[in-house]
Design a protein around this motif. Sequence first.
Motif, PDB file in Angstrom:
ATOM      1  N   ASP A  88     -63.901  -0.994 -68.074  1.00  0.00           N
ATOM      2  CA  ASP A  88     -63.326  -1.979 -67.149  1.00  0.00           C
ATOM      3  C   ASP A  88     -61.877  -1.643 -66.814  1.00  0.00           C
ATOM      4  OD1 ASP A  88     -62.380  -2.572 -69.699  1.00  0.00           O
ATOM      5  OD2 ASP A  88     -63.042  -4.666 -69.697  1.00  0.00           O
ATOM      6  N   TYR A  89     -61.090  -1.297 -67.825  1.00  0.00           N
ATOM      7  CA  TYR A  89     -59.687  -0.974 -67.583  1.00  0.00           C
ATOM      8  C   TYR A  89     -59.535   0.325 -66.792  1.00  0.00           C
ATOM      9  CZ  TYR A  89     -55.071   1.000 -68.582  1.00  0.00           C
ATOM     10  OH  TYR A  89     -53.853   1.610 -68.465  1.00  0.00           O
ATOM     11  N   ALA A  90     -60.332   1.346 -67.126  1.00  0.00           N
ATOM     12  CA  ALA A  90     -60.239   2.636 -66.429  1.00  0.00           C
ATOM     13  C   ALA A  90     -60.548   2.486 -64.941  1.00  0.00           C
ATOM     14  CB  ALA A  90     -61.176   3.653 -67.072  1.00  0.00           C
ATOM     15  N   VAL A  91     -61.556   1.696 -64.616  1.00  0.00           N
ATOM     16  CA  VAL A  91     -61.925   1.477 -63.213  1.00  0.00           C
ATOM     17  C   VAL A  91     -60.888   0.601 -62.517  1.00  0.00           C
ATOM     18  CG1 VAL A  91     -63.697   0.579 -61.652  1.00  0.00           C
ATOM     19  CG2 VAL A  91     -64.382   1.730 -63.756  1.00  0.00           C
ATOM     20  N   PHE A  92     -60.406  -0.409 -63.214  1.00  0.00           N
ATOM     21  CA  PHE A  92     -59.416  -1.337 -62.673  1.00  0.00           C
ATOM     22  C   PHE A  92     -58.138  -0.594 -62.291  1.00  0.00           C
ATOM     23  CE2 PHE A  92     -56.058  -4.633 -63.976  1.00  0.00           C
ATOM     24  CZ  PHE A  92     -56.064  -5.285 -62.756  1.00  0.00           C
ATOM     25  N   ASP A  93     -57.624   0.241 -63.190  1.00  0.00           N
ATOM     26  CA  ASP A  93     -56.398   0.975 -62.898  1.00  0.00           C
ATOM     27  C   ASP A  93     -56.599   1.950 -61.744  1.00  0.00           C
ATOM     28  OD1 ASP A  93     -53.554   1.617 -64.253  1.00  0.00           O
ATOM     29  OD2 ASP A  93     -54.446   3.486 -63.510  1.00  0.00           O
ATOM     30  N   PHE A  94     -57.742   2.588 -61.711  1.00  0.00           N
ATOM     31  CA  PHE A  94     -58.095   3.492 -60.613  1.00  0.00           C
ATOM     32  C   PHE A  94     -58.075   2.715 -59.290  1.00  0.00           C
ATOM     33  CE2 PHE A  94     -61.385   7.081 -59.539  1.00  0.00           C
ATOM     34  CZ  PHE A  94     -60.620   7.450 -58.433  1.00  0.00           C
ATOM     35  N   ALA A  95     -58.635   1.504 -59.308  1.00  0.00           N
ATOM     36  CA  ALA A  95     -58.695   0.677 -58.104  1.00  0.00           C
ATOM     37  C   ALA A  95     -57.302   0.300 -57.618  1.00  0.00           C
ATOM     38  CB  ALA A  95     -59.515  -0.579 -58.371  1.00  0.00           C
ATOM     39  N   VAL A  96     -56.420  -0.054 -58.552  1.00  0.00           N
ATOM     40  CA  VAL A  96     -55.056  -0.430 -58.187  1.00  0.00           C
ATOM     41  C   VAL A  96     -54.328   0.754 -57.568  1.00  0.00           C
ATOM     42  CG1 VAL A  96     -52.809  -1.141 -59.120  1.00  0.00           C
ATOM     43  CG2 VAL A  96     -54.905  -2.263 -59.921  1.00  0.00           C
ATOM     44  N   ASN A  97     -54.556   1.929 -58.124  1.00  0.00           N
ATOM     45  CA  ASN A  97     -53.860   3.131 -57.684  1.00  0.00           C
ATOM     46  C   ASN A  97     -54.435   3.726 -56.395  1.00  0.00           C
ATOM     47  OD1 ASN A  97     -53.108   6.345 -59.248  1.00  0.00           O
ATOM     48  ND2 ASN A  97     -51.830   5.085 -57.954  1.00  0.00           N
ATOM     49  N   SER A  98     -55.756   3.590 -56.218  1.00  0.00           N
ATOM     50  CA  SER A  98     -56.402   4.309 -55.102  1.00  0.00           C
ATOM     51  C   SER A  98     -57.426   3.495 -54.319  1.00  0.00           C
ATOM     52  CB  SER A  98     -57.087   5.579 -55.648  1.00  0.00           C
ATOM     53  OG  SER A  98     -56.181   6.405 -56.304  1.00  0.00           O
ATOM     54  N   GLU A  99     -57.391   2.177 -54.432  1.00  0.00           N
ATOM     55  CA  GLU A  99     -58.278   1.255 -53.729  1.00  0.00           C
ATOM     56  C   GLU A  99     -59.627   1.071 -54.463  1.00  0.00           C
ATOM     57  OE1 GLU A  99     -57.377  -0.654 -51.230  1.00  0.00           O
ATOM     58  OE2 GLU A  99     -55.420   0.297 -51.172  1.00  0.00           O
ATOM     59  N   PRO A 100     -60.132  -0.162 -54.490  1.00  0.00           N
ATOM     60  CA  PRO A 100     -61.360  -0.488 -55.222  1.00  0.00           C
ATOM     61  C   PRO A 100     -62.592   0.300 -54.790  1.00  0.00           C
ATOM     62  CG  PRO A 100     -60.168  -2.487 -54.675  1.00  0.00           C
ATOM     63  CD  PRO A 100     -59.481  -1.369 -53.942  1.00  0.00           C
ATOM     64  N   GLY A 101     -62.784   0.465 -53.473  1.00  0.00           N
ATOM     65  CA  GLY A 101     -63.978   1.166 -52.994  1.00  0.00           C
ATOM     66  C   GLY A 101     -64.074   2.580 -53.538  1.00  0.00           C
ATOM     67  N   ARG A 102     -62.948   3.287 -53.559  1.00  0.00           N
ATOM     68  CA  ARG A 102     -62.953   4.669 -54.058  1.00  0.00           C
ATOM     69  C   ARG A 102     -63.224   4.678 -55.568  1.00  0.00           C
ATOM     70  NH1 ARG A 102     -58.856   6.398 -51.744  1.00  0.00           N
ATOM     71  NH2 ARG A 102     -59.853   7.788 -50.249  1.00  0.00           N
ATOM     72  N   ALA A 103     -62.604   3.763 -56.303  1.00  0.00           N
ATOM     73  CA  ALA A 103     -62.804   3.706 -57.757  1.00  0.00           C
ATOM     74  C   ALA A 103     -64.278   3.469 -58.093  1.00  0.00           C
ATOM     75  CB  ALA A 103     -61.937   2.603 -58.364  1.00  0.00           C
ATOM     76  N   VAL A 104     -64.909   2.576 -57.351  1.00  0.00           N
ATOM     77  CA  VAL A 104     -66.320   2.276 -57.585  1.00  0.00           C
ATOM     78  C   VAL A 104     -67.201   3.476 -57.257  1.00  0.00           C
ATOM     79  CG1 VAL A 104     -68.273   0.859 -56.846  1.00  0.00           C
ATOM     80  CG2 VAL A 104     -66.056  -0.210 -57.288  1.00  0.00           C
ATOM     81  N   LYS A 105     -66.929   4.144 -56.147  1.00  0.00           N
ATOM     82  CA  LYS A 105     -67.731   5.317 -55.775  1.00  0.00           C
ATOM     83  C   LYS A 105     -67.640   6.415 -56.835  1.00  0.00           C
ATOM     84  CE  LYS A 105     -67.684   4.799 -50.725  1.00  0.00           C
ATOM     85  NZ  LYS A 105     -67.236   5.394 -49.439  1.00  0.00           N
ATOM     86  N   TYR A 106     -66.456   6.622 -57.362  1.00  0.00           N
ATOM     87  CA  TYR A 106     -66.301   7.642 -58.401  1.00  0.00           C
ATOM     88  C   TYR A 106     -67.031   7.227 -59.681  1.00  0.00           C
ATOM     89  CZ  TYR A 106     -63.155  10.846 -56.029  1.00  0.00           C
ATOM     90  OH  TYR A 106     -62.633  11.803 -55.163  1.00  0.00           O
ATOM     91  N   LEU A 107     -66.994   5.946 -60.013  1.00  0.00           N
ATOM     92  CA  LEU A 107     -67.750   5.460 -61.168  1.00  0.00           C
ATOM     93  C   LEU A 107     -69.247   5.675 -60.952  1.00  0.00           C
ATOM     94  CD1 LEU A 107     -67.929   3.866 -63.876  1.00  0.00           C
ATOM     95  CD2 LEU A 107     -68.041   1.774 -62.490  1.00  0.00           C
ATOM     96  N   GLN A 108     -69.719   5.384 -59.762  1.00  0.00           N
ATOM     97  CA  GLN A 108     -71.132   5.571 -59.447  1.00  0.00           C
ATOM     98  C   GLN A 108     -71.520   7.046 -59.522  1.00  0.00           C
ATOM     99  OE1 GLN A 108     -70.948   3.508 -55.658  1.00  0.00           O
ATOM    100  NE2 GLN A 108     -72.045   1.735 -56.475  1.00  0.00           N
TER     101      GLN A 108
END
Length: 225
Positions: free
Chosen positions: A82-102
């Motif tokens: 949760d934290y790794a994705v959250f920080d990624f989202a803050v830094n580079s936008e939520p949509g990109r963070a989710v796509k990379y997680l997927q």
Amino acid sequence: MDRNFARALSLVLKHEGGWSDHPADPGGATMKGVTLANFRRYVKPNATKDDLRKITNEQGGPVYRRFYWDAVHGAELPDGVDYAVFDFAVNSEPGRAVKYLQGVVGVAEDGRIGPATLAAVRAKPHAAVIHDLCGRRMAFLRGLKTSGTFGKGWSSRVAGVRSEALKMAAPNTGEGTTSKPSIPKPFEPVSSSPVTTPAEPAKGLAYFLQLISKSIAALFSRKEH
């Protein structure tokens, strides 16, 4: 259930810092990680840069929760992930963070977290998800044109996120820890096989008893003569 939101937000704010209005930053004016656009969207529609400079943690918290944490379904992701994705989202936008997680867990990269994504994330070792996500995130950042300006800071940030995320995951999964070899208790047999008494000591005892018997017999024999 937002068990990790406060902790994750405090970690994010350590990286986001204070005021920033760098001309090379596409996010524009930012204070404590909150852009002017999002401040206007969630807190004060007519906000100026001066208003943004004065943003409080109470004002910033709802922005982080609604625009980033809720956007990546932070409350439903495993601890650490949760934290790794959250920080990624803050830094580079939520949509990109989710796509990379997927991409890490092998589901359709549509930028939206649903049941399939959550199931795939939960089914994979959480430490592996964190390591892979942070690695892909760093590769993405190195490919940006602004990496020459911000690359050193990004590298430090992602390394810190990886470390803290693994700590968050470890207590519940045992991942990221090194198991210690078991030490037998004092006087506890190491092997479970039956313990047998060696045969040689028994033979030795019988031998000495025979010698004693012969000596006594010889003594009585001398007396009779």
